[in-house]
Design an enzyme around this catalytic site. Sequence first.
Site, PDB file in Angstrom:
ATOM      1  N   ARG A 232       0.858  -1.182   0.000  1.00 25.74           N
ATOM      2  CA  ARG A 232       0.000   0.000   0.000  1.00 25.74           C
ATOM      3  C   ARG A 232       0.895   1.233   0.000  1.00 25.74           C
ATOM      4  NH1 ARG A 232      -4.109  -0.111   4.823  1.00 25.74           N
ATOM      5  NH2 ARG A 232      -5.268  -1.624   3.571  1.00 25.74           N
TER       6      ARG A 232
ATOM      7  N   ARG B 228      -1.865   6.490   9.439  1.00 28.13           N
ATOM      8  CA  ARG B 228      -1.824   5.989   8.069  1.00 28.13           C
ATOM      9  C   ARG B 228      -1.805   7.144   7.068  1.00 28.13           C
ATOM     10  NH1 ARG B 228      -4.292   0.765   7.913  1.00 28.13           N
ATOM     11  NH2 ARG B 228      -3.736  -0.328   9.802  1.00 28.13           N
TER      12      ARG B 228
ATOM     13  N   LYS C  65      -4.284   1.051  14.666  1.00 27.21           N
ATOM     14  CA  LYS C  65      -4.196   1.939  13.512  1.00 27.21           C
ATOM     15  C   LYS C  65      -4.798   3.301  13.840  1.00 27.21           C
ATOM     16  CE  LYS C  65      -6.652  -0.767  10.755  1.00 27.21           C
ATOM     17  NZ  LYS C  65      -7.640  -1.334   9.776  1.00 27.21           N
TER      18      LYS C  65
ATOM     19  N   LYS D  42      -6.187   7.005  11.828  1.00 27.58           N
ATOM     20  CA  LYS D  42      -6.465   7.576  10.508  1.00 27.58           C
ATOM     21  C   LYS D  42      -6.881   9.039  10.585  1.00 27.58           C
ATOM     22  CE  LYS D  42      -7.904   3.128   8.681  1.00 27.58           C
ATOM     23  NZ  LYS D  42      -9.021   2.336   8.155  1.00 27.58           N
TER      24      LYS D  42
ATOM     25  N   CYS E 102     -15.094  -3.204  -1.087  1.00 25.22           N
ATOM     26  CA  CYS E 102     -13.742  -3.460  -0.605  1.00 25.22           C
ATOM     27  C   CYS E 102     -13.137  -4.601  -1.413  1.00 25.22           C
ATOM     28  CB  CYS E 102     -13.757  -3.824   0.876  1.00 25.22           C
ATOM     29  SG  CYS E 102     -14.341  -5.498   1.160  1.00 25.22           S
TER      30      CYS E 102
ATOM     31  N   CYS F 144      -7.804 -10.728   0.553  1.00 23.87           N
ATOM     32  CA  CYS F 144      -7.968 -10.314   1.940  1.00 23.87           C
ATOM     33  C   CYS F 144      -8.167 -11.530   2.834  1.00 23.87           C
ATOM     34  CB  CYS F 144      -9.158  -9.363   2.086  1.00 23.87           C
ATOM     35  SG  CYS F 144      -9.410  -8.908   3.812  1.00 23.87           S
TER      36      CYS F 144
ATOM     37  N   CYS G  62     -16.554  -8.288   4.960  1.00 21.05           N
ATOM     38  CA  CYS G  62     -16.609  -8.609   6.391  1.00 21.05           C
ATOM     39  C   CYS G  62     -16.971  -7.335   7.130  1.00 21.05           C
ATOM     40  CB  CYS G  62     -15.258  -9.179   6.857  1.00 21.05           C
ATOM     41  SG  CYS G  62     -14.052  -7.942   7.322  1.00 21.05           S
TER      42      CYS G  62
ATOM     43  N   CYS H  57     -14.170  -1.688   5.401  1.00 19.45           N
ATOM     44  CA  CYS H  57     -13.170  -0.974   4.606  1.00 19.45           C
ATOM     45  C   CYS H  57     -13.762  -0.069   3.533  1.00 19.45           C
ATOM     46  CB  CYS H  57     -12.208  -1.968   3.967  1.00 19.45           C
ATOM     47  SG  CYS H  57     -11.247  -2.863   5.210  1.00 19.45           S
TER      48      CYS H  57
HETATM   49  C1  SRM Z   1      -7.865  -1.559   0.400  1.00 21.57           C
HETATM   50  C2  SRM Z   1      -8.883  -1.198   1.476  1.00 21.57           C
HETATM   51  C3  SRM Z   1     -10.297  -1.418   0.958  1.00 21.57           C
HETATM   52  C4  SRM Z   1     -10.591  -0.908  -0.421  1.00 21.57           C
HETATM   53  O1  SRM Z   1     -11.330  -1.612  -1.084  1.00 21.57           O
HETATM   54  O2  SRM Z   1     -10.137   0.146  -0.831  1.00 21.57           O
HETATM   55  C5  SRM Z   1      -8.739  -1.988   2.746  1.00 21.57           C
HETATM   56  C6  SRM Z   1      -8.340  -3.271   2.777  1.00 21.57           C
HETATM   57  C7  SRM Z   1      -8.073  -4.002   3.910  1.00 21.57           C
HETATM   58  N1  SRM Z   1      -8.293  -3.622   5.156  1.00 21.57           N
HETATM   59 FE1  SRM Z   1      -9.294  -1.962   5.661  1.00 21.57          FE
HETATM   60  N2  SRM Z   1      -9.036  -1.260   3.831  1.00 21.57           N
HETATM   61  C8  SRM Z   1      -9.266  -0.008   3.446  1.00 21.57           C
HETATM   62  C9  SRM Z   1      -9.890   0.975   4.144  1.00 21.57           C
HETATM   63  C10 SRM Z   1     -10.469   0.793   5.383  1.00 21.57           C
HETATM   64  C11 SRM Z   1     -11.423   1.646   5.959  1.00 21.57           C
HETATM   65  C12 SRM Z   1     -11.990   2.912   5.315  1.00 21.57           C
HETATM   66  C13 SRM Z   1     -11.353   4.152   5.764  1.00 21.57           C
HETATM   67  O3  SRM Z   1     -10.395   4.125   6.544  1.00 21.57           O
HETATM   68  O4  SRM Z   1     -11.819   5.167   5.318  1.00 21.57           O
HETATM   69  C14 SRM Z   1     -11.792   1.084   7.158  1.00 21.57           C
HETATM   70  C15 SRM Z   1     -12.856   1.600   8.123  1.00 21.57           C
HETATM   71  C16 SRM Z   1     -12.415   2.728   8.958  1.00 21.57           C
HETATM   72  C17 SRM Z   1     -11.774   2.266  10.193  1.00 21.57           C
HETATM   73  O5  SRM Z   1     -10.571   2.094  10.210  1.00 21.57           O
HETATM   74  O6  SRM Z   1     -12.498   2.058  11.181  1.00 21.57           O
HETATM   75  C18 SRM Z   1     -11.018  -0.103   7.293  1.00 21.57           C
HETATM   76  C19 SRM Z   1     -11.106  -0.961   8.351  1.00 21.57           C
HETATM   77  C20 SRM Z   1     -10.328  -2.108   8.476  1.00 21.57           C
HETATM   78  C21 SRM Z   1     -10.298  -2.934   9.639  1.00 21.57           C
HETATM   79  C22 SRM Z   1     -11.090  -2.696  10.933  1.00 21.57           C
HETATM   80  C23 SRM Z   1     -10.393  -1.736  11.786  1.00 21.57           C
HETATM   81  C24 SRM Z   1     -11.040  -1.497  13.106  1.00 21.57           C
HETATM   82  O7  SRM Z   1     -10.370  -0.961  13.957  1.00 21.57           O
HETATM   83  O8  SRM Z   1     -12.180  -1.830  13.289  1.00 21.57           O
HETATM   84  C25 SRM Z   1      -9.395  -3.976   9.372  1.00 21.57           C
HETATM   85  C26 SRM Z   1      -8.995  -5.122  10.280  1.00 21.57           C
HETATM   86  C27 SRM Z   1      -8.083  -4.728  11.376  1.00 21.57           C
HETATM   87  O9  SRM Z   1      -7.492  -3.674  11.378  1.00 21.57           O
HETATM   88  O10 SRM Z   1      -7.934  -5.579  12.263  1.00 21.57           O
HETATM   89  C28 SRM Z   1      -8.929  -3.747   8.037  1.00 21.57           C
HETATM   90  C29 SRM Z   1      -8.020  -4.543   7.363  1.00 21.57           C
HETATM   91  C30 SRM Z   1      -7.809  -4.533   6.018  1.00 21.57           C
HETATM   92  C31 SRM Z   1      -6.921  -5.527   5.299  1.00 21.57           C
HETATM   93  C32 SRM Z   1      -5.527  -5.029   5.341  1.00 21.57           C
HETATM   94  C33 SRM Z   1      -7.038  -6.969   5.753  1.00 21.57           C
HETATM   95  C34 SRM Z   1      -6.073  -7.468   6.803  1.00 21.57           C
HETATM   96  O11 SRM Z   1      -5.886  -6.814   7.838  1.00 21.57           O
HETATM   97  O12 SRM Z   1      -5.539  -8.540   6.588  1.00 21.57           O
HETATM   98  C35 SRM Z   1      -7.518  -5.396   3.869  1.00 21.57           C
HETATM   99  C36 SRM Z   1      -6.599  -5.754   2.731  1.00 21.57           C
HETATM  100  C37 SRM Z   1      -7.377  -6.358   1.603  1.00 21.57           C
HETATM  101  C38 SRM Z   1      -6.619  -6.521   0.347  1.00 21.57           C
HETATM  102  O13 SRM Z   1      -6.436  -7.689  -0.066  1.00 21.57           O
HETATM  103  O14 SRM Z   1      -6.217  -5.545  -0.246  1.00 21.57           O
HETATM  104  N3  SRM Z   1      -9.499  -2.616   7.534  1.00 21.57           N
HETATM  105  N4  SRM Z   1     -10.231  -0.251   6.189  1.00 21.57           N
HETATM  106  C39 SRM Z   1      -8.779   0.220   2.036  1.00 21.57           C
HETATM  107  C40 SRM Z   1      -7.357   0.697   2.029  1.00 21.57           C
HETATM  108  C41 SRM Z   1      -7.239   2.041   2.629  1.00 21.57           C
HETATM  109  C42 SRM Z   1      -5.883   2.657   2.520  1.00 21.57           C
HETATM  110  O15 SRM Z   1      -5.466   2.927   1.391  1.00 21.57           O
HETATM  111  O16 SRM Z   1      -5.254   2.863   3.544  1.00 21.57           O
HETATM  112  S1  SF4 Z   2     -13.889  -5.140   4.747  1.00 21.80           S
HETATM  113 FE1  SF4 Z   2     -13.144  -7.055   5.466  1.00 21.80          FE
HETATM  114  S2  SF4 Z   2     -13.162  -8.284   3.624  1.00 21.80           S
HETATM  115 FE2  SF4 Z   2     -13.233  -6.211   2.941  1.00 21.80          FE
HETATM  116  S3  SF4 Z   2     -11.093  -5.677   2.624  1.00 21.80           S
HETATM  117 FE3  SF4 Z   2     -11.670  -5.006   4.660  1.00 21.80          FE
HETATM  118  S4  SF4 Z   2     -11.006  -6.624   5.959  1.00 21.80           S
HETATM  119 FE4  SF4 Z   2     -11.099  -7.475   3.894  1.00 21.80          FE
END
Ligand code: SRM
Ligand code: SF4
Lengths: 585, 574
Positions: free
Chosen positions: B76, B145, B210, B212, B430, B436, B475, B479
């Site tokens: 990323r 981030r 994390k 943000k 997502c 993922c 899930c 994201c």
């Molecule tokens: C690529 C992306 C989704 C997309 O379709 O664009 C993404 C993809 C993933 N996210 Fe996310 N997140 C992405 C934005 C978000 C957002 C949206 C936002 O920030 O605006 C969220 C919700 C906001 C938040 O943080 O609450 C988000 C909340 C999570 C979470 C839950 C975090 C939490 O504290 O609840 C996880 C899991 C974790 O951190 O344990 C996670 C984890 C992941 C992971 C890295 C899975 C992992 O931990 O193994 C995913 C990778 C998938 C892949 O194969 O690429 N991602 N993730 C976004 C990348 C953002 C970036 O460039 O930095």
């Molecule tokens: S929402 Fe869940 S399934 Fe989708 S990219 Fe984030 S961690 Fe993976």
Amino acid sequence: MSFLTIPKAAPFTEEDIEALNRVVGTATPVQRAWLAGFLAGIEQAQPSDQPSVQPAAPPQAAEPLTIVYATESGNSEKLANDAAKLARKQGLKPTVIDMADLELATLAKAKRLIVIAATWGEGEPPARAARAYAELMGENAPKLDGVEFGVLALGDSAYADFCTIGQKIDARLEALGGKRVVDRVDCDLDFEKPAGEWTDKALKALAPPEVARGTVIAVDFGSRQQAAADTGPVEAEVSEWINLNSSRSDKETIHLELAFDGAAPAYKPGDSLDLYPENDPAYVDDLLRAAGLVSDEALRAELIKSRDVTTFSRKTLEAYAAITGYSYLKALAGSEKAKAWIAGRQLIDLVGHFPMSLSAEQLRGLTRPLAPRAYSIASSRREVGEEAHLLVSAVRYESFGRARRGVASNFVADRLKKGARVKVKLKPNKHFALPAPDRDIIMVGPGTGVAPYRAFVQERRASGATGKNWLFFGDRHFTHDFLYQLEWQDALKDGALARMDVAFSRDTPQKIYVQDKMWERRRDLVEWLDNGAYFYVCGDAKAMAKDVRTTLARAIADVKGVSPEVAAQAVAKLETERRYLQDVY
Amino acid sequence: MAKDTKDLSRNEAIKEASAYLRGTLAEGVADEITGGISEDDQQLVKFHGMYLQDDRDLRAERSKKKMEKAFAFMLRVRIPGGVLTPAQWLALDEVARLYGNRTLRVTTRQTIQLHGVIKSNLKTTLKEIDQAALDTLAACGDVNRNVMCDPNPYQSRAHAAAQALAKSVSEHLLPRTPAYREIWLDGEKIAGGEEEVTEPIYGKTYLPRKFKIVVAVPPSNDVDVFAHDLGFIAIVDGDGEIGGWNVTVGGGMGMTHGEPDTYPRTADVMGFCRTGDVLAVAEAVVTVQRDWGDRSNRKHARLKYTIEDKGLDAFRAEVERRGGVKLGAPKPFSFTSTGDRLGWTEGEDGNHHLTLFVENGRIGNHPGAAHLDGYRKLAESHKGDFRLTPNQNVIVANVAPEERPAVEAIVAEFGLDQNLSGLRRNSMACVALPTCGLALAESERYLPDLITALEERLEAHGLAQDDIVIRMTGCPNGCARPYLSEIGLVGKGPGRYNLYLGGAVDGSRLSKLYAEDLEHEGIIKTLDPMFAAYARFRGNGEPFSEFLLRMSFIAPTGNGRDFHANTGPQQPVI
Ligand code: SRM
Ligand code: SF4
Ligand SMILES: Cc1cc2nc3c(=O)[nH]c(=O)nc-3n(C[C@H](O)[C@H](O)[C@H](O)COP(=O)(O)OP(=O)(O)OC[C@H]3O[C@@H](n4cnc5c(N)ncnc54)[C@H](O)[C@@H]3O)c2cc1C
Ligand SMILES: Cc1cc2nc3c(=O)[nH]c(=O)nc-3n(C[C@H](O)[C@H](O)[C@H](O)COP(=O)(O)O)c2cc1C
């Protein structure tokens, strides 16, 4: 020849020569033969670890015969040994020499010479014979005046350069002054019968009946022929069939486990199995259709089971031109262009492009017997018991708009499923065996070249060998083509492998091959070799084996700061010491 | 640092022992026989902007074939505000083709992800990224981030200021450890220095979780400011200049199915500050969270829970104390939507900007749709910049008026501009399967088909061109911010989704769970009558979500804690 005299040069005093001449010179053929047999018998009764008698060495009962073989996969060697046995029976004293060890001076001293030589690569000598072959062809080759010789060539008519090495040796011996006493025969893959016939004829020519006929009297005290290591084909059941490449790979490499009804053939690590394939029924149907023979079920079954219906050689072209009378083909067969036209084509192309209603006999006549294919054994009996594992890469390519599938490898990949039965035969290879347990080994084997090393590693683990094992492996993609990855990981953990280096050619824009990894690791490599390590190369003969050899020489030159020539000699020395071992195809 | 008496989570020990994020990464990367790295290093490598993943489509066959999982890394890139030069675009395009899976993935946080980079290619890839003056440092992990910023180009001056702010916040909060340079770029090894020197803001164990940050410029809320830990909302005066910033804290999306203690939460507006105080405020918020955040339970470690637990007033007081800044009362602001304005716009400075829809952010080459090639061709001649939007779209920004025809020609040639329904142009999914590791259901690979099916229903009701925001995730981590959309679909299991409805179009209100475990047909059957009713009874300009609330299809969500209350169908008026 009516009166035989002992030559002055014989290693006897003058009186003895005279005395011998009195008895032997006037002896009847029967008496002479008896004597020959008697003396040969004494010779054979000597402890067997005595160095075998050289032609110029002390008293000899029988007339010497030198048999030189140039082999890669052991066929020529086996024929050479068979010829030696027969020669011995006929009262000759044969010395069998691997061309790898041949000192050319020996040839000059030989009186009678048989050369059995295989052709490899694209018209090249077997790798370990290359040095002596080059010397023979070179300017400094000794004169061979008066040497009586015969050459038997082994090859495969599917190759454009059919038996060329045998042919070249044959011509060269004559050019050097030798006297051809028997015409060369070029054997195809079904070489047993023609080779046997040629051997009989050659021995007769080299040891005329006056010398040898007496052997019909059973006076051979000598050891009878050794128990044949050759056990004949046996049936095995496929107990496991796994395509090791990922479903995303563009390759298919089958890990095949064979279970035997009783004991497995007594194989050692480094040996191969000959596998008896069947043809693709769809291909045979195409062929029958083109030949107007669709309804001949018996022929169909025979072609599938036992005829080589894909190979297409100049001989086939000539025969087909004669049968069909196509003037284009006749002209082609006689022309320069034949070779190029044949390359990449199969029998189906010929019959398909120039269809003609053939009789079953005619079609059969265009084919040769279906030969088995060799596959390195990828297991050790110490680990897998009465099983043998093979690693078979499906040969698939396209040429002239037709998808081609290698006969045996696709028989395994497409039609041989778990539970099926298949015929195999042990093909020992003592030139690719493990060294003493305390010696280190370096194994280079990309692709299916890795198969025997799985056997090596299993064997050395099971036997608690203390020597270290270092493996170089390569293939296309790390993710999709890493054959036996989990097993290598285990071996690295339990110490059965001390090191492993990998090269995946299609993961990066610049292709990386095993030799590149060798170069990267050259310091350690040379250090291992200095400590007495054995160096093994297995797999592709066309490019890989050569590149590996060149790279090893470059590595030695670089690490030791010596000239390329000195480094090349160092590699050659490894080879003569039998520490540089190849099994390439 | 105040340590809790409860047991620390495993990740805390890993960070502590890692010597500022080094761990055994260098050794692990050098091991050629496995495509993976150790468990502990997997946690650490996130701080360097990478995840170890495996191709889940291939899992079933691997061990049978005597192969380990089909490991590969996701990278990323850190792109503050999502602004890339054409040269940088080309560099990323190149590494995606050579070392990645031949796609660029625009994320919901304005960055680009590469998927499918195998371990042996990691260093080369990172070096090439470095050559383009980009990095992946802190794009993931328990740190701040990528900082998002409204890419809105038509208010050029406000955007420039917001973008500058995003960049400086990103730089200011970047980890200082030399580990990144050392491990990936073969930089010189620097012995582990003093904590205060090496990581003055984070310390040895970085943040509990994390973190943000986003920068929003009203009236657009495309960054979804309420979804993030910390936000700055530009307060633009009448001249289009920025007079200062409202500060938001405590937003977040992630939750876990069946665990009501976890919930999404919209951020609170904590106060107002001047531009000059932004860095001090940001650093103070980060350090308070560093010390107050829950380091024993990672599911309760985000700032949103710290604020819930300690209260906004206590938090604000501590931030003001540490930052030496007195926050003012929030200034009024208003948002209109969280979406992108697709198509051409003209900026205040006379330059033109083209926003192109990218379905779920995935840019690749597919038969008849060589989009990766198309963007490459644009990048080869474009003189302005590219901007990644928080909606996974791309803006070809700062096109001089005379260059516009050339851009249009390429866009037409490669079909980069599509005719879209109102639903599709407001859609996001997502990544989910196959990369993922947390996905429970498909997302990116499924949403396009679901939308096609829904379009057929919308068409039937005459709603084809109406803007309706739909977001899907594989899930409940959220994201694609599904809890802030009008229609949210959250993966529950293979082929099954929970349906959330009623998120506000300006991003200010969370949605509510309406139905669980719906399959494809179930989703359509559930939504169809609502579409029908919406078509007949909606008010003038009334968004779909407001209509559903007004008609009592569902109950509204106030904030995080009542997210799980009053779920399911209510008694609609009609
Ligand atoms: C690529 C992306 C989704 C997309 O379709 O664009 C993404 C993809 C993933 N996210 Fe996310 N997140 C992405 C934005 C978000 C957002 C949206 C936002 O920030 O605006 C969220 C919700 C906001 C938040 O943080 O609450 C988000 C909340 C999570 C979470 C839950 C975090 C939490 O504290 O609840 C996880 C899991 C974790 O951190 O344990 C996670 C984890 C992941 C992971 C890295 C899975 C992992 O931990 O193994 C995913 C990778 C998938 C892949 O194969 O690429 N991602 N993730 C976004 C990348 C953002 C970036 O460039 O930095
Ligand atoms: S929402 Fe869940 S399934 Fe989708 S990219 Fe984030 S961690 Fe993976
Ligand atoms: C000692 C020894 C050990 C061996 N060990 C192994 C092993 O462990 N594993 C293994 O897989 N193989 C091994 N081989 C090779 C094996 O014996 C067969 O040669 C191989 O499987 C191909 O046989 P086939 O019947 O499938 O193909 P065939 O029907 O014999 O066809 C092969 C022929 O097709 C032609 N051909 C192949 N590729 C192309 C191309 N790309 N373009 C044009 N023409 C082409 C060539 O003329 C080639 O000779 C070994 C060989 C030897 C001699
Ligand atoms: C890889 C490979 C290349 C070969 N190249 C030739 C060739 O160019 N010309 C030829 O006549 N035979 C060729 N052959 C056939 C061998 O000469 C034949 O199998 C022979 O029986 C081998 O004898 P050996 O076991 O003594 O080495 C080739 C065989 C293999 C497996």
